[in-house]
Enzyme design. Sequence first.
Site, PDB file in Angstrom:
ATOM      1  N   ASP A  60     -21.969 -46.007   2.392  1.00 19.02           N
ATOM      2  CA  ASP A  60     -21.330 -44.591   1.928  1.00 19.02           C
ATOM      3  C   ASP A  60     -21.969 -44.095   0.735  1.00 19.02           C
ATOM      4  OD1 ASP A  60     -19.436 -42.863   0.731  1.00 19.02           O
ATOM      5  OD2 ASP A  60     -17.947 -43.990   1.473  1.00 19.02           O
TER       6      ASP A  60
ATOM      7  N   TRP B  94     -34.281 -35.786   9.541  1.00 23.08           N
ATOM      8  CA  TRP B  94     -35.142 -35.202   7.546  1.00 23.08           C
ATOM      9  C   TRP B  94     -36.020 -36.280   7.075  1.00 23.08           C
ATOM     10  CZ3 TRP B  94     -31.746 -32.662   3.712  1.00 23.08           C
ATOM     11  CH2 TRP B  94     -31.253 -31.012   3.527  1.00 23.08           C
TER      12      TRP B  94
ATOM     13  N   LYS C  57     -27.155 -30.619   0.666  1.00 24.45           N
ATOM     14  CA  LYS C  57     -26.379 -29.163   1.784  1.00 24.45           C
ATOM     15  C   LYS C  57     -24.988 -28.857   0.881  1.00 24.45           C
ATOM     16  CE  LYS C  57     -25.191 -30.188   5.876  1.00 24.45           C
ATOM     17  NZ  LYS C  57     -24.933 -30.213   7.206  1.00 24.45           N
TER      18      LYS C  57
HETATM   19  C1  SAM Z   1     -25.710 -33.216   9.737  1.00 21.02           C
HETATM   20  S1  SAM Z   1     -25.461 -34.701   9.508  1.00 21.02           S
HETATM   21  C2  SAM Z   1     -27.343 -35.444   8.883  1.00 21.02           C
HETATM   22  C3  SAM Z   1     -28.470 -34.949  10.006  1.00 21.02           C
HETATM   23  C4  SAM Z   1     -29.391 -35.701   9.127  1.00 21.02           C
HETATM   24  N1  SAM Z   1     -30.000 -34.839   8.146  1.00 21.02           N
HETATM   25  C5  SAM Z   1     -30.628 -35.493   9.922  1.00 21.02           C
HETATM   26  O1  SAM Z   1     -31.837 -34.689  10.236  1.00 21.02           O
HETATM   27  O2  SAM Z   1     -30.581 -36.019  10.792  1.00 21.02           O
HETATM   28  C6  SAM Z   1     -24.441 -35.069   8.011  1.00 21.02           C
HETATM   29  C7  SAM Z   1     -24.354 -36.290   8.328  1.00 21.02           C
HETATM   30  O3  SAM Z   1     -23.628 -36.947   6.780  1.00 21.02           O
HETATM   31  C8  SAM Z   1     -23.289 -38.301   7.261  1.00 21.02           C
HETATM   32  N2  SAM Z   1     -22.040 -38.685   5.973  1.00 21.02           N
HETATM   33  C9  SAM Z   1     -21.137 -38.367   5.806  1.00 21.02           C
HETATM   34  N3  SAM Z   1     -20.071 -38.334   4.833  1.00 21.02           N
HETATM   35  C10 SAM Z   1     -21.153 -39.863   4.453  1.00 21.02           C
HETATM   36  C11 SAM Z   1     -21.605 -40.352   3.251  1.00 21.02           C
HETATM   37  N4  SAM Z   1     -19.950 -40.942   2.333  1.00 21.02           N
HETATM   38  N5  SAM Z   1     -22.020 -41.613   3.250  1.00 21.02           N
HETATM   39  C12 SAM Z   1     -23.175 -41.837   4.185  1.00 21.02           C
HETATM   40  N6  SAM Z   1     -22.930 -40.549   4.387  1.00 21.02           N
HETATM   41  C13 SAM Z   1     -22.580 -40.061   4.894  1.00 21.02           C
HETATM   42  C14 SAM Z   1     -22.096 -38.124   8.441  1.00 21.02           C
HETATM   43  O4  SAM Z   1     -22.618 -39.813   8.416  1.00 21.02           O
HETATM   44  C15 SAM Z   1     -23.712 -37.709   9.005  1.00 21.02           C
HETATM   45  O5  SAM Z   1     -24.937 -38.201   9.420  1.00 21.02           O
END
Ligand code: SAM
Length: 198
Positions: free
Chosen positions: A87, A56, A150
């Site tokens: 986070d 993204w 999302k």
């Molecule tokens: C589907 S992936 C994102 C893919 C990204 N949009 C791309 O195009 O490369 C979802 C991401 O959300 C992150 N995530 C989940 N919980 C999170 C949090 N509390 N804080 C930061 N990142 C988080 C995960 O580590 C993961 O890398």
Amino acid sequence: MTRWYAERKRDYYYKEAKKQGYRARSAFKLIQIQERYRIFRKGDIVIDLGASPGGWSQVAVKYASLVIAVDLQPMKPLENVVFIKGDITKDETVEEIRKHTEYADVVISDASPNITGNYSLDQARSIWLCYNALKIAKEFLKEGGNFVCKAFEGEDYPEFLKEVRKNFRMVKAHSPKASRKQSSEIYVIAKGFKGENK
Ligand SMILES: C[S@@+](CC[C@H](N)C(=O)[O-])C[C@H]1O[C@@H](n2cnc3c(N)ncnc32)[C@H](O)[C@@H]1O
């Protein structure tokens, strides 16, 4: 959609991502959102939440002058993208973002929880991330700014959508063609931040 078709589609976007140099298939979801809803404009400042591995951010930076990308997981560097390992539910991460910008034109979140397989729990965790993304959007967006998030559809989703509607002039729920199978994954597209908190 049949499993056969879903797998073919996944395979297609995987190959396209490789061919076009995107780090993740999910890049095509954002490209489709941009084509349809025009969320980015040239020179924007964009905050990308749940950004790793960076698909993204790669799309956003084609328009943006600066992208601030945040994730729990590391991310390989990209030009004009500042990465914060943190986070999105923690205040210290918000403070870290503030070191790089005081405002944003667009906030996007593709953050997903680790899937447990317990759908009720997974969707609740997804919506919790959505509320945190919305909080960050409300803190940083300029009036008129845009927000994409999302969400996993489920019992907590309608209430979240209501909350988004309170803060934005135009809100749509979008299922991108590039999404995997017929998943419960949906993208909330919100344009025109009312800016009432500023
Ligand atoms: C589907 S992936 C994102 C893919 C990204 N949009 C791309 O195009 O490369 C979802 C991401 O959300 C992150 N995530 C989940 N919980 C999170 C949090 N509390 N804080 C930061 N990142 C988080 C995960 O580590 C993961 O890398």
